[in-house]
Scaffold this active site. Structure first.
Site, short mmCIF file in Angstrom:
data_model
loop_
_atom_site.label_atom_id
_atom_site.label_comp_id
_atom_site.label_asym_id
_atom_site.label_seq_id
_atom_site.Cartn_x
_atom_site.Cartn_y
_atom_site.Cartn_z
N TYR A 142 0.81 -1.21 0.00
CA TYR A 142 0.00 0.00 0.00
C TYR A 142 0.85 1.26 0.00
O TYR A 142 0.43 2.29 -0.51
CB TYR A 142 -0.91 0.01 1.24
CG TYR A 142 -2.20 -0.73 1.04
CD1 TYR A 142 -2.21 -2.12 0.97
CD2 TYR A 142 -3.41 -0.05 0.94
CE1 TYR A 142 -3.40 -2.80 0.80
CE2 TYR A 142 -4.60 -0.73 0.77
CZ TYR A 142 -4.60 -2.10 0.70
OH TYR A 142 -5.77 -2.77 0.53
N LYS A 192 3.24 -15.50 3.43
CA LYS A 192 3.51 -16.27 2.21
C LYS A 192 5.01 -16.52 2.19
O LYS A 192 5.72 -16.20 1.22
CB LYS A 192 3.03 -15.46 0.98
CG LYS A 192 3.09 -16.21 -0.33
CD LYS A 192 2.04 -17.30 -0.48
CE LYS A 192 2.27 -18.10 -1.74
NZ LYS A 192 1.37 -19.28 -1.85
N ASP A 224 -2.81 -18.48 1.21
CA ASP A 224 -3.74 -19.22 0.36
C ASP A 224 -4.46 -20.31 1.17
O ASP A 224 -5.68 -20.48 1.07
CB ASP A 224 -3.03 -19.82 -0.87
CG ASP A 224 -1.72 -20.52 -0.55
OD1 ASP A 224 -1.26 -20.44 0.60
OD2 ASP A 224 -1.16 -21.17 -1.46
N ASP A 248 -6.43 -7.20 3.93
CA ASP A 248 -7.51 -6.57 3.16
C ASP A 248 -8.39 -7.66 2.56
O ASP A 248 -9.62 -7.64 2.67
CB ASP A 248 -6.91 -5.70 2.06
CG ASP A 248 -7.98 -5.07 1.18
OD1 ASP A 248 -8.97 -4.58 1.74
OD2 ASP A 248 -7.83 -5.10 -0.06
N ASP A 252 -12.32 -9.28 4.03
CA ASP A 252 -13.57 -9.31 3.24
C ASP A 252 -14.15 -10.72 3.24
O ASP A 252 -15.37 -10.91 3.35
CB ASP A 252 -13.31 -8.88 1.79
CG ASP A 252 -13.62 -7.40 1.56
OD1 ASP A 252 -13.50 -6.64 2.55
OD2 ASP A 252 -13.97 -7.02 0.43
C1 IPM Z 1 -10.65 -1.46 3.16
C2 IPM Z 1 -10.78 -0.96 1.75
C3 IPM Z 1 -9.64 0.02 1.50
C4 IPM Z 1 -8.35 -0.75 1.62
C5 IPM Z 1 -9.74 0.76 0.17
C6 IPM Z 1 -11.05 1.45 0.00
C7 IPM Z 1 -8.60 1.72 -0.01
O1 IPM Z 1 -10.80 -2.01 0.85
O2 IPM Z 1 -10.71 -0.64 4.10
O3 IPM Z 1 -10.50 -2.66 3.33
O4 IPM Z 1 -7.92 -1.41 0.67
O5 IPM Z 1 -7.73 -0.68 2.69
MG MG Z 2 -10.86 -3.93 1.76
#
Ligand code: IPM
Ligand code: MG
Length: 362
Positions: A142, A192, A224, A248, A252
């Site tokens: 990042y 990894k 993975d 990240d 999700d």
């Molecule tokens: C999150 C989002 C952000 C990230 C984006 C919107 C920059 O996906 O907070 O997980 O990748 O950190």
């Molecule tokens: Mg995210």
């Protein structure tokens, strides 16, 4: 009466609606426990681009630096989707994380029993899932340099750099061990290291730190494999610690198995500052309709009570109030199922406030 100052960054889409709900709940908690909260608003994301020409105005950073905690709604929307990376609403979010040195991002993934049918996993797999992803938030690809798209022999080359110093790894790993200590004492470190040198260093530092936490059970997983285990045996995890990009993606995945993205809060912690926000995005399709689920933001305020203000009892009450409200059958459209009581943002907020009052009196 003690007073805490909260910087309020509503952002875009449903941000203002869910933040307003969470502030009502925070005020109620303050009244019950004799704590005063002072709120001050500032712009971030698309609305900041529209009004100030930048996703993160300097005065927003100043306000956050001079507050006890930050509450953020969500940023982004189709209106700003075609801007170059540097000028997008997301840049506001990345900028504030860096400016406040918020290196540890806590994302709980909890399956609520009344909502278990909405998990995409089989009920018997999902049941009992209750873990937290501790994602490093200020390093990795990042922010690593060099980055960009360059020309090499007349052809374009895209470059990003996965980079961690040992101190950056150490501080987030320590935080994760400390959190595991307050939970079920199990830590899974994800990397990894079969391919990446930076991951090799990650794993080494985790091993070094583990010596100070002999009471916490430690497991290492490749990213993975971890992605697979999260859908196979989610209830076996307690705390997962990992780098920014792996975190990240895994967070999700963790969020969706709970069946209710609209329910998940997050905390981003540094040594001096802290920011709280729902995991979900700005949901432009339902913005302004009064139907957004405010629970993720309300639970984010719960994390604020716990981690920034040391109000653990209040935080526990709020968590219980949300569970009670779900048991009573209140549902916003995103989590609605037949036979339940369908409510909008305000209805859900009111139900939670009533539940808090009821629990507090008992
Ligand atoms: C999150 C989002 C952000 C990230 C984006 C919107 C920059 O996906 O907070 O997980 O990748 O950190
Ligand atoms: Mg995210």
């Amino acid at each position: 009466m003690p007073a805490f100052k909260v910087a309020v960054l509503e952002g875009d889409g449903i941000g203002p609606e869910v933040v307003s709900s969470a502030l009502k709940v925070l005020e109620e908690m303050g009244k019950l426990s004799g704590v005063d909260f002072v709120f001050e608003k500032a712009l971030i994301g698309g609305s900041a681009i529209d009004q100030k020409g930048t996703p993160l105005p300097q005065e927003t950073v100043e306000l956050c630096l001079n507050s006890d905690a930050v509450l953020l709604g969500a940023v982004g929307g189709p209106k700003w989707d075609n801007l170059p990376t540097e000028q997008r609403p997301e840049k506001g979010l990345l900028g504030i994380r860096k400016a406040l040195d918020l290196y540890a991002n806590l994302r709980p993934a909890k399956v609520y029993e009344p909502l278990i049918a909405s998990s995409p996993l089989k009920e018997e797999v999902a049941r009992g899932t209750d873990f937290v992803v501790v994602r490093e938030l200020t390093g990795d690809v990042y922010y690593g340099e060099p980055r960009g798209v360059f020309f090499q022999d007349g052809k374009r080359v895209g470059v990003n750099t996965m980079k961690y110093t040992e101190d950056e790894i150490r501080r987030v790993v320590r935080k994760a061990f400390e959190i595991a200590r307050q939970r079920k004492r199990k830590l899974t470190s994800v990397d990894k290291s079969n391919v990446l040198e930076v991951s090799g260093l990650w794993k080494t530092v985790v091993e070094e730190e583990a010596k100070s936490y002999p009471d916490v059970e430690l497991e290492h997983l490749y990213v993975d494999n971890c992605a697979m285990q999260i859908v196979r045996r989610p209830s076996s995890f307690d705390v997962i610690v990992t780098g920014n990009i792996f975190g990240d993606i895994l967070s999700d995945e963790a969020a969706v198995i709970t069946g209710s993205l609209g329910m998940l809060p997050s905390a981003s912690l540094g040594d001096k500052y802290a920011l709280y926000e729902p995991v979900h995005g700005s949901a432009p399709d339902i913005a302004g309709k009064g139907v957004a689920n405010p629970i993720a933001t309300i639970l984010s305020v719960g994390m604020m009570l716990r981690y920034s203000f040391g109000l653990k009892k209040e935080a526990d009450f709020l968590d219980k109030a949300v569970e009670l409200t779900l048991q009573q059958g209140y549902r916003t459209p995103d989590i609605y199922s037949e036979g339940c009581i369908k409510v909008g943002t305000e209805g859900m907020t009111e139900a939670i406030i009533q539940a808090v009052r009821k629990l507090w009196q008992e």
